[in-house]
Motif scaffolding. Structure first.
Motif, PDB file in Angstrom:
ATOM      1  N   LYS A  48       7.474   2.282   0.810  1.00 25.15           N
ATOM      2  CA  LYS A  48       6.064   2.236   0.754  1.00 25.15           C
ATOM      3  C   LYS A  48       5.510   3.442   0.188  1.00 25.15           C
ATOM      4  O   LYS A  48       4.311   3.886   0.421  1.00 25.15           O
ATOM      5  N   ASP A  49       6.285   4.088  -0.461  1.00 22.60           N
ATOM      6  CA  ASP A  49       5.743   5.251  -1.176  1.00 22.60           C
ATOM      7  C   ASP A  49       6.265   5.503  -2.474  1.00 22.60           C
ATOM      8  O   ASP A  49       7.387   5.278  -2.797  1.00 22.60           O
ATOM      9  N   LEU A  50       5.681   6.217  -3.454  1.00 21.77           N
ATOM     10  CA  LEU A  50       6.658   6.629  -4.990  1.00 21.77           C
ATOM     11  C   LEU A  50       6.502   8.402  -4.582  1.00 21.77           C
ATOM     12  O   LEU A  50       5.357   8.790  -4.498  1.00 21.77           O
ATOM     13  N   GLN A  94      -0.508   0.450  -1.373  1.00 20.21           N
ATOM     14  CA  GLN A  94      -1.733  -0.121  -0.681  1.00 20.21           C
ATOM     15  C   GLN A  94      -1.065  -1.000   0.551  1.00 20.21           C
ATOM     16  O   GLN A  94       0.066  -1.351   0.515  1.00 20.21           O
ATOM     17  N   PRO A  95      -1.961  -1.043   1.603  1.00 16.27           N
ATOM     18  CA  PRO A  95      -1.191  -2.011   2.842  1.00 16.27           C
ATOM     19  C   PRO A  95      -0.994  -3.234   2.363  1.00 16.27           C
ATOM     20  O   PRO A  95      -1.580  -3.956   1.715  1.00 16.27           O
ATOM     21  N   GLY A  96       0.203  -3.522   2.806  1.00 14.72           N
ATOM     22  CA  GLY A  96       0.943  -4.985   2.332  1.00 14.72           C
ATOM     23  C   GLY A  96       1.829  -4.917   1.330  1.00 14.72           C
ATOM     24  O   GLY A  96       2.495  -6.038   0.801  1.00 14.72           O
ATOM     25  N   LYS A  97       1.736  -3.854   0.490  1.00 16.09           N
ATOM     26  CA  LYS A  97       2.488  -3.618  -0.646  1.00 16.09           C
ATOM     27  C   LYS A  97       3.776  -2.972  -0.543  1.00 16.09           C
ATOM     28  O   LYS A  97       3.820  -1.911   0.419  1.00 16.09           O
ATOM     29  N   ILE A  98       4.889  -3.331  -1.410  1.00 21.56           N
ATOM     30  CA  ILE A  98       6.020  -2.461  -1.153  1.00 21.56           C
ATOM     31  C   ILE A  98       6.556  -1.998  -2.610  1.00 21.56           C
ATOM     32  O   ILE A  98       6.318  -2.559  -3.708  1.00 21.56           O
TER      33      ILE A  98
END
Length: 224
Positions: free
Chosen positions: A186-188, A155-159
């Motif tokens: 920023k992805d799995l 999600q935007p702002g999450k890492i």
């Protein structure tokens, strides 16, 4: 034969209409049913699950990934043929938090180099739907099967916090290990060699994300 099937399908379509027009009670019940279905469809799609449903979903995801997220590629690098193997497993699960480990091995055998990545992912921070994308590279080709990527963006702002260590094994020397922090992701991502298996894993990932409270990827207009 085709015309008979068309007429039969048309009859199936017309029977409910005729029955409703000839039976006012049926019509009222039908409209009430339609109203209830519309109300259900208007409910938010993201409904956080309980601990039991989350546990079942993450176990299903683990089964879909472990032992399946393995790809081997033959690559041409500076005129040399290099085999690269990538294997990913879900090592630990605690509710919606996953520890995912990936090992990339170059030239499996006597002279090899390994890169180890450890990702700390909170499923609630990820988004649906997970994408399933076949990949191809001009300098690499799969040793067996395909190369398919399953990816869920944060999600935007999450890492996703990530650590990395490398091990090199010279033919006649001692192995050397180096550990360092890797840039946050920023992805799995999981890689598979079979599209059907990849889609199954993507479905399991979407289910787990949804139960953990993850949301659909926002439209571009909604991004900050």
């Amino acid at each position: 034969m085709n015309s008979s099937r068309h007429i039969f399908s048309l009859c199936l379509f017309l029977i409910p209409i005729v029955a409703e027009s000839q039976n006012p009670v049926f019509s009222t019940v039908s409209r009430l049913s339609d109203f209830q279905e519309r109300k259900q469809s208007e409910r938010p799609k993201t409904e956080k699950g309980n601990a039991q449903s989350i546990s079942k979903a993450t176990e299903r995801l683990k089964r879909a990934v472990n032992g399946n997220s393995v790809v081997k590629n033959q690559c041409e690098v500076q005129g040399h043929s290099v085999e690269v193997e990538e294997k990913t497993e879900i090592a630990q699960m605690d509710g919606c938090t996953l520890i995912v480990k990936t090992v990339k091995t170059t030239n499996p055998g006597a002279e090899r180099r390994e890169l180890h990545f450890t990702l700390y992912a909170n499923l609630a921070d990820l988004s649906t739907p997970a994408s399933v994308e076949p990949l191809s590279f001009s300098q690499c080709r799969p040793v067996q099967g395909e190369l398919v990527r399953v990816m869920s963006r944060t999600q935007p702002g999450k890492i996703i916090r990530t650590t990395q260590n490398s091990t090199s094994q010279p033919r006649d020397g001692q192995p050397h290990t180096e550990q360092k922090e890797s840039p946050d992701r920023k992805d799995l991502i999981f890689f598979f060699s079979d599209t059907v298996v990849a889609r199954r894993a993507a479905g399991a990932l979407d289910r787990a994300i949804t139960l953990c409270g993850g949301k659909e990827w926002p439209d571009e207009d909604d991004l900050p």
